[in-house]
Design a protein around this motif. Structure first.
Motif, mmCIF file in Angstrom:
data_model
loop_
_atom_site.group_PDB
_atom_site.id
_atom_site.type_symbol
_atom_site.label_atom_id
_atom_site.label_comp_id
_atom_site.label_asym_id
_atom_site.label_seq_id
_atom_site.Cartn_x
_atom_site.Cartn_y
_atom_site.Cartn_z
ATOM 1 N N UNK A 1 1.641 0.564 -9.147
ATOM 2 C CA UNK A 1 0.694 -0.530 -9.353
ATOM 3 C C UNK A 1 1.419 -1.868 -9.425
ATOM 4 N N UNK A 2 2.623 -1.889 -9.998
ATOM 5 C CA UNK A 2 3.391 -3.131 -10.097
ATOM 6 C C UNK A 2 3.748 -3.681 -8.722
ATOM 7 N N UNK A 3 3.836 -2.809 -7.731
ATOM 8 C CA UNK A 3 4.203 -3.211 -6.381
ATOM 9 C C UNK A 3 2.997 -3.347 -5.457
ATOM 10 N N UNK A 4 1.802 -3.395 -6.025
ATOM 11 C CA UNK A 4 0.569 -3.420 -5.235
ATOM 12 C C UNK A 4 0.506 -4.613 -4.285
ATOM 13 N N UNK A 5 0.798 -5.808 -4.771
ATOM 14 C CA UNK A 5 0.712 -6.990 -3.903
ATOM 15 C C UNK A 5 1.770 -6.951 -2.814
ATOM 16 N N UNK A 6 2.952 -6.512 -3.163
ATOM 17 C CA UNK A 6 4.030 -6.391 -2.179
ATOM 18 C C UNK A 6 3.625 -5.427 -1.064
ATOM 19 N N UNK A 7 3.066 -4.291 -1.444
ATOM 20 C CA UNK A 7 2.632 -3.283 -0.480
ATOM 21 C C UNK A 7 1.504 -3.832 0.394
ATOM 22 N N UNK A 8 0.551 -4.537 -0.215
ATOM 23 C CA UNK A 8 -0.561 -5.119 0.545
ATOM 24 C C UNK A 8 -0.043 -6.153 1.535
ATOM 25 N N UNK A 9 0.911 -6.958 1.111
ATOM 26 C CA UNK A 9 1.506 -7.977 1.984
ATOM 27 C C UNK A 9 2.212 -7.313 3.174
#
Length: 69
Positions: free
Chosen positions: A47-55
């Motif tokens: 979950x902490x890497x959610x934005x990175x993964x979405x990007x």
């Protein structure tokens, strides 16, 4: 872990994690409105890497669109 219709009836699953796009914090279980959450994720780290993964996914899709154009 996937959710079932029974899970939906029982409410949020506490062992799932969400990234809150409004606060930038990870939440365990659904604590905020869905409009501010990404997830669920199986771990806090995911979950902490959610934005990175979405990007990363968006960039990959954009690159795919450029190749197809």
């Amino acid at each position: 872990m996937s959710r079932t219709a029974q899970d939906e009836e029982d409410g949020p699953v506490a062992d799932e994690f969400y990234y809150n796009t409004e606060t930038g914090q990870v939440e365990q279980g659904k604590q905020s409105t869905w409009s501010h959450l990404l997830g669920p994720y199986p771990t806090r780290e995911a979950a902490q890497h959610a934005l990175e993964k979405a990007r990363e996914r968006t960039e990959a899709w954009d690159e795919e669109d450029r190749r197809d154009a």
